[in-house]
Design a protein around this motif. Structure first.
Motif, PDB file in Angstrom:
ATOM      1  N   GLY A  44      12.154  11.793  -3.981  1.00 41.31           N
ATOM      2  CA  GLY A  44      11.875  13.181  -3.635  1.00 41.31           C
ATOM      3  C   GLY A  44      11.891  13.413  -2.141  1.00 41.31           C
ATOM      4  O   GLY A  44      12.386  14.442  -1.660  1.00 41.31           O
ATOM      5  N   SER A  45      11.356  12.470  -1.375  1.00 39.90           N
ATOM      6  CA  SER A  45      11.371  12.600   0.085  1.00 39.90           C
ATOM      7  C   SER A  45      12.793  12.573   0.618  1.00 39.90           C
ATOM      8  O   SER A  45      13.141  13.314   1.555  1.00 39.90           O
ATOM      9  CB  SER A  45      10.545  11.478   0.717  1.00 39.90           C
ATOM     10  N   MET A  46      13.637  11.728   0.016  1.00 33.49           N
ATOM     11  CA  MET A  46      15.044  11.679   0.424  1.00 33.49           C
ATOM     12  C   MET A  46      15.729  13.012   0.113  1.00 33.49           C
ATOM     13  O   MET A  46      16.495  13.530   0.942  1.00 33.49           O
ATOM     14  CB  MET A  46      15.757  10.541  -0.303  1.00 33.49           C
ATOM     15  N   LYS A  50      17.454  15.969   2.648  1.00 36.69           N
ATOM     16  CA  LYS A  50      18.765  16.602   2.445  1.00 36.69           C
ATOM     17  C   LYS A  50      18.639  18.123   2.455  1.00 36.69           C
ATOM     18  O   LYS A  50      19.500  18.824   3.004  1.00 36.69           O
ATOM     19  CB  LYS A  50      19.386  16.135   1.125  1.00 36.69           C
ATOM     20  N   ILE A  51      17.550  18.629   1.855  1.00 37.07           N
ATOM     21  CA  ILE A  51      17.334  20.081   1.817  1.00 37.07           C
ATOM     22  C   ILE A  51      17.242  20.650   3.229  1.00 37.07           C
ATOM     23  O   ILE A  51      17.800  21.707   3.527  1.00 37.07           O
ATOM     24  CB  ILE A  51      16.056  20.410   1.012  1.00 37.07           C
ATOM     25  N   THR A  52      16.540  19.934   4.108  1.00 41.40           N
ATOM     26  CA  THR A  52      16.350  20.452   5.471  1.00 41.40           C
ATOM     27  C   THR A  52      17.657  20.544   6.245  1.00 41.40           C
ATOM     28  O   THR A  52      17.712  21.227   7.271  1.00 41.40           O
ATOM     29  CB  THR A  52      15.360  19.576   6.264  1.00 41.40           C
ATOM     30  N   GLU A  53      18.701  19.879   5.772  1.00 45.45           N
ATOM     31  CA  GLU A  53      19.999  19.918   6.436  1.00 45.45           C
ATOM     32  C   GLU A  53      20.956  20.932   5.807  1.00 45.45           C
ATOM     33  O   GLU A  53      22.070  21.132   6.308  1.00 45.45           O
ATOM     34  CB  GLU A  53      20.632  18.522   6.389  1.00 45.45           C
ATOM     35  N   LEU A  54      20.533  21.570   4.710  1.00 41.39           N
ATOM     36  CA  LEU A  54      21.388  22.526   4.029  1.00 41.39           C
ATOM     37  C   LEU A  54      21.515  23.816   4.844  1.00 41.39           C
ATOM     38  O   LEU A  54      20.572  24.226   5.518  1.00 41.39           O
ATOM     39  CB  LEU A  54      20.822  22.859   2.647  1.00 41.39           C
ATOM     40  N   THR A 211      17.996  21.479  -4.274  1.00 42.75           N
ATOM     41  CA  THR A 211      16.624  21.921  -4.540  1.00 42.75           C
ATOM     42  C   THR A 211      16.310  21.848  -6.033  1.00 42.75           C
ATOM     43  O   THR A 211      15.175  21.534  -6.416  1.00 42.75           O
ATOM     44  CB  THR A 211      16.395  23.345  -4.010  1.00 42.75           C
ATOM     45  N   ALA A 212      17.288  22.115  -6.874  1.00 46.24           N
ATOM     46  CA  ALA A 212      17.075  21.990  -8.317  1.00 46.24           C
ATOM     47  C   ALA A 212      16.737  20.551  -8.683  1.00 46.24           C
ATOM     48  O   ALA A 212      15.815  20.290  -9.477  1.00 46.24           O
ATOM     49  CB  ALA A 212      18.320  22.456  -9.068  1.00 46.24           C
ATOM     50  N   GLU A 213      17.466  19.598  -8.102  1.00 42.08           N
ATOM     51  CA  GLU A 213      17.175  18.186  -8.368  1.00 42.08           C
ATOM     52  C   GLU A 213      15.794  17.812  -7.833  1.00 42.08           C
ATOM     53  O   GLU A 213      15.036  17.073  -8.475  1.00 42.08           O
ATOM     54  CB  GLU A 213      18.247  17.310  -7.731  1.00 42.08           C
ATOM     55  N   PHE A 214      15.462  18.333  -6.656  1.00 44.99           N
ATOM     56  CA  PHE A 214      14.152  18.099  -6.051  1.00 44.99           C
ATOM     57  C   PHE A 214      13.039  18.646  -6.938  1.00 44.99           C
ATOM     58  O   PHE A 214      12.014  17.976  -7.175  1.00 44.99           O
ATOM     59  CB  PHE A 214      14.132  18.768  -4.675  1.00 44.99           C
ATOM     60  N   ASN A 215      13.229  19.839  -7.462  1.00 43.32           N
ATOM     61  CA  ASN A 215      12.225  20.464  -8.327  1.00 43.32           C
ATOM     62  C   ASN A 215      11.992  19.620  -9.580  1.00 43.32           C
ATOM     63  O   ASN A 215      10.846  19.356  -9.970  1.00 43.32           O
ATOM     64  CB  ASN A 215      12.690  21.878  -8.698  1.00 43.32           C
TER      65      ASN A 215
END
Length: 338
Positions: A44-46, A50-54, A211-215
């Motif tokens: 999840g942290s990884m 990735k989200i922060t770079e989107l 974000t869907a994968e993160f959720n």
């Protein structure tokens, strides 16, 4: 000479006990919920990195822009000799503050991840040979006692994480922070701001599906740690803007009628087709609202910094002369959104 010291305030079984309590409480709420802190295992942290770079996800970039521009002013206004960071993680953005505080004596990162504290601490020491680091393995949403360090102290709570708390929880949390501080100390608070709905929703529902994968990762964590039987593919990621409350909600919508068992809790939860499990709220703010919430917790707003385009705000606040009564910490972790 620099030094690294880590103080553990959490018992070895604290994480498991907290997860069990949160899942039992959340899955017996109506509607059902799971707290967002359980997104963040290693995978999840990884994913969040990735989200922060989107391109859609602006908060991390906007906050970094403010810090890069205003860190010297924050340093002048506070004269901090100790920097306390709540939920420090990798301490990446904090480097901008560390570089701007010429009289800094101690950096005190607070996090629930011992590996994150240790890795970040040793890396910072290699960069800054004169810095003392006293890491605190602790849950900052619970009652917390900071070790004695030189003042003035600047407490940084960045990333907009304050928005994951409900209004009453925010007041209780900020009041507890106020109780730690001396009159010469200060609080630096990161807040995402209200803006066009399309921009907000896109930040939490990116085109690449990260974000869907993160959720859905929160379901994987509960499966692994508690032996639950969630099928992540049986849920759809949803991000919605709640204009009344001015927050984004992330949810997982059941694709079908199903029963999910969690043997470790002796729990079975029925989901109807289309029923939603809330996994996060992320409140957005206006300057006046931030000022009011800080005042209710015993702070005066000293400086208000915003990023280009008014996307994000950093509030620098000082303890007011009189502190309100401390609210019970338990109020911050038991609420269901209805």
């Amino acid at each position: 000479m620099s030094s690294f010291h880590l103080t553990r305030t959490l018992p070895e079984d604290a994480t498991e006990a907290a997860l069990r309590a949160d899942v039992l409480h959340g899955l017996t709420c109506s509607p059902t919920t799971l707290p967002p802190k359980w997104f963040y295992d290693a995978h999840g942290s990884m994913l969040f990195d990735k989200i922060t770079e989107l391109p859609e996800y602006y908060p991390t970039r906007a906050e970094r822009e403010i810090l890069a521009a205003q860190a010297p002013e924050i340093a002048r206004a506070t004269g901090a000799r100790t920097l306390v960071e709540l939920g420090s993680g990798s301490s990446e953005k904090t480097r901008l503050l560390l570089d701007a505080l010429p009289g800094l004596h101690t950096y005190l990162p607070v996090d629930v991840s011992e590996s994150a504290l240790t890795q970040a601490g040793h890396f910072l020491i290699s960069e800054r040979p004169d810095l003392n680091i006293h890491a605190l393995l602790a849950d900052f949403t619970a009652p917390l006692h900071l070790p004695h360090t030189p003042g003035p102290r600047l407490v940084a709570f960045l990333g907009g994480t304050i928005g994951n708390l409900l209004p009453a929880e925010r007041t209780a949390f900020l009041t507890s922070v106020r109780a730690w501080l001396e009159p010469s100390d200060a609080l630096l608070l990161g807040t995402d701001l209200v803006k066009d709905e399309s921009v907000l929703v896109a930040a939490y529902d990116d085109a690449a599906g990260v974000t869907a994968e993160f959720n859905k990762n929160v379901l994987t964590v509960v499966n692994r740690e508690l032996g639950a039987h969630f099928d992540p593919d049986a849920f759809t990621h949803i991000a919605l803007w709640d204009a009344e409350h001015e927050w984004i909600e992330m949810r997982l919508r059941s694709r079908t009628e199903q029963t999910v068992k969690t043997p470790a809790l002796d729990l079975a939860v029925d989901f109807t087709e289309g029923e939603e499990l809330r996994t996060e709220i992320s409140a957005k703010f206006h300057e006046d609202g931030v000022r009011s919430e800080l005042a209710a917790a015993g702070f005066d707003l000293m400086r208000w910094f915003t990023s280009p385009g008014e996307l994000y705000g950093l509030a620098l606040a000082a303890p007011s002369r009189s502190a309100p009564a401390l609210r019970p910490a338990a109020d911050r972790i038991t609420a269901c959104v209805r």
